[in-house]
Design an enzyme around this catalytic site. Structure first.
Site, mmCIF file in Angstrom:
data_model
loop_
_atom_site.group_PDB
_atom_site.id
_atom_site.type_symbol
_atom_site.label_atom_id
_atom_site.label_comp_id
_atom_site.label_asym_id
_atom_site.label_seq_id
_atom_site.Cartn_x
_atom_site.Cartn_y
_atom_site.Cartn_z
ATOM 1 N N LYS A 156 0.853 -1.198 0.000
ATOM 2 C CA LYS A 156 0.000 0.000 0.000
ATOM 3 C C LYS A 156 0.876 1.231 0.000
ATOM 4 O O LYS A 156 1.979 1.222 0.556
ATOM 5 C CB LYS A 156 -0.876 0.044 1.251
ATOM 6 C CG LYS A 156 -2.138 0.876 1.090
ATOM 7 C CD LYS A 156 -3.258 0.035 0.514
ATOM 8 C CE LYS A 156 -4.580 0.763 0.438
ATOM 9 N NZ LYS A 156 -5.655 -0.163 0.101
ATOM 10 N N GLY A 210 -20.968 5.623 4.411
ATOM 11 C CA GLY A 210 -19.919 6.118 3.518
ATOM 12 C C GLY A 210 -20.358 6.109 2.067
ATOM 13 O O GLY A 210 -20.651 5.056 1.509
ATOM 14 N N GLY A 255 -18.534 7.211 -0.722
ATOM 15 C CA GLY A 255 -17.390 7.517 -1.585
ATOM 16 C C GLY A 255 -17.570 6.820 -2.923
ATOM 17 O O GLY A 255 -18.694 6.488 -3.311
ATOM 18 N N HIS A 256 -16.455 6.598 -3.623
ATOM 19 C CA HIS A 256 -16.542 5.969 -4.954
ATOM 20 C C HIS A 256 -17.266 4.631 -4.887
ATOM 21 O O HIS A 256 -18.180 4.360 -5.656
ATOM 22 C CB HIS A 256 -15.136 5.741 -5.525
ATOM 23 C CG HIS A 256 -14.411 7.008 -5.825
ATOM 24 N ND1 HIS A 256 -13.097 7.221 -5.470
ATOM 25 C CD2 HIS A 256 -14.802 8.139 -6.433
ATOM 26 C CE1 HIS A 256 -12.731 8.426 -5.846
ATOM 27 N NE2 HIS A 256 -13.752 9.008 -6.429
ATOM 28 N N VAL A 257 -16.828 3.769 -3.954
ATOM 29 C CA VAL A 257 -17.395 2.418 -3.896
ATOM 30 C C VAL A 257 -18.771 2.438 -3.219
ATOM 31 O O VAL A 257 -19.731 1.853 -3.738
ATOM 32 C CB VAL A 257 -16.432 1.455 -3.166
ATOM 33 C CG1 VAL A 257 -17.061 0.067 -3.070
ATOM 34 C CG2 VAL A 257 -15.092 1.373 -3.893
HETATM 35 N N1 PHE Z 1 -7.505 0.338 -3.898
HETATM 36 C C1 PHE Z 1 -8.056 -0.962 -3.932
HETATM 37 C C2 PHE Z 1 -7.371 -1.816 -2.889
HETATM 38 O O1 PHE Z 1 -6.344 -1.410 -2.381
HETATM 39 C C3 PHE Z 1 -7.992 -1.660 -5.269
HETATM 40 C C4 PHE Z 1 -6.727 -1.639 -6.050
HETATM 41 C C5 PHE Z 1 -5.496 -2.024 -5.577
HETATM 42 C C6 PHE Z 1 -6.820 -1.279 -7.330
HETATM 43 C C7 PHE Z 1 -4.370 -2.057 -6.376
HETATM 44 C C8 PHE Z 1 -5.738 -1.289 -8.116
HETATM 45 C C9 PHE Z 1 -4.512 -1.695 -7.660
HETATM 46 O O2 PHE Z 1 -7.878 -2.849 -2.563
#
Ligand code: PHE
Length: 348
Positions: free
Chosen positions: A76, A180, A182-184
């Site tokens: 991340k 929430g 947001g996008h999702v």
């Molecule tokens: N952001 C989302 C996650 O971390 C999905 C994602 C991850 C999309 C990595 C693309 C690349 O789960």
């Protein structure tokens, strides 16, 4: 949840040379394959709070990839904005180029994508500095936004839960609270509304009320939504909302949503189980984004096959809940065992 000897492999923390903003890239595990995980741009009280979040979120990504059956690990990126920082266009671009350099420095052991506070257009800028980036806009050669796939996975999970709660097919009549927009969260609410669910929704941003008004959902405040009298609570905001204190006040029968790291502490999983509330592990429910990305941008599958893979999150959840019920344990423990088995099958 993960074995104690599976600690983070790498952590890069640097102040962006162009932006001056602290960037943390955490690679939790590459045991199953290169690490995947989005780039979050968010405010934190101190830079070390942001680093700590990158560590927690990257570990959750390892769990996500493993339980979804991907040959990938977890990572991340967190760009740590000091409180109240507002990025103008030039500084945002500078930050995204800095993120690209930080990702590139990991030499392919990690690839990024969008997350809270970022989207496909941002990924195009990150892509000016590294090829290790997913979800660039389709006209820039990428796969586009990951949110629809994440939402699809959430809906597949909710369909399984609805069935188990006795709502025959689809969502007609299912009472759902979504925390929430947001996008999702917004896409999940749209999907549920279209299929006839009864909705209570909230967001910290009062401007998001337009979504509730458009869809005929009841709008409430971010605290009240958590304890709404519903069948399913869908956490779709930031993590840590499921506290020991909250469990005693919940009025839902199940909790399933895309927010990462929902449990404030791991024992909350057992408290939910003891209270008779089914908790569908967030690292499974929210896996649609990376499952979709892996299907489209890594394996080169078409949209239908990718969607089928994303929807198989529901099948995995059904299996997990059967086994958890049989053992009379929180699905968190059942999932933990599955993940540990997958990870110990390869040499770490
Ligand atoms: N952001 C989302 C996650 O971390 C999905 C994602 C991850 C999309 C990595 C693309 C690349 O789960």
């Amino acid at each position: 949840m993960l074995p104690n000897d599976v600690t983070h492999e790498e952590l890069v923390v640097r102040r962006g040379r162009r932006s001056g903003i602290t960037i943390a890239v955490a690679v939790h595990s590459t045991a199953l394959g290169s690490a995947l995980g989005g780039c979050r741009i968010w405010h934190y009280p101190t830079w070390s709070d942001g680093v700590a979040d990158a560590l927690r979120l990257s570990e959750a990504m390892t769990a996500k990839a493993a339980i979804a059956g991907l040959a990938h690990g977890g990572g991340k990126t967190v760009a740590v904005l000091p409180p109240r920082t507002v990025l103008d266009g030039a500084r945002r671009r500078a930050l995204l180029l800095d993120v690209g350099d930080a990702v590139e420095s990991l030499d392919g052991r990690y690839a990024t994508g969008p997350d809270v506070g970022t989207g496909p257009a941002d990924m195009a800028v990150v892509g000016e500095r590294t090829g290790r980036v997913f979800c660039r806009p389709t006209d820039a050669g990428g796969g586009g936004d990951s949110s629809p796939a994440t939402a699809e996975g959430v809906l597949a999970a909710l369909e399984v839960l609805a069935g188990r709660l006795g709502v025959p097919r689809g969502f007609a009549g299912l009472r759902v609270a979504v925390a929430g927009l947001g996008h999702v969260g917004t896409l999940v609410v749209r999907g549920l509304a279209a299929a006839g669910a009864q909705l209570v929704v909230a967001d910290v941003n009062p401007a998001r009320r337009v979504v509730a008004d458009e869809l005929g959902a009841i709008w409430t405040d971010p605290d009240a939504v958590l304890t709404a009298d519903v069948d399913v609570l869908v956490p779709a905001a930031l993590g840590g909302q499921l506290t020991a204190e909250l469990v005693g006040r919940l009025r839902c029968r199940a909790v399933a949503g895309p927010a990462n790291n929902q449990l404030a502490t791991e024992p909350v999983a057992d408290l939910l189980h003891a209270a008779g509330i089914v908790w569908a592990p967030d690292y499974l429910v929210s896996a649609g984004g990376i499952v979709g990305v892996a299907a489209r941008e890594i394996d080169g599958l078409g949209p239908q096959e990718a969607q089928d893979r994303v929807r198989s999150i529901g099948v995995t959840l059904d299996m997990l809940l059967d086994e958890a019920a049989e053992r009379d344990e929180s699905p968190h423990h059942t999932a933990g065992r599955m993940i540990r088995e997958r990870m110990s099958a390869v040499s770490v």
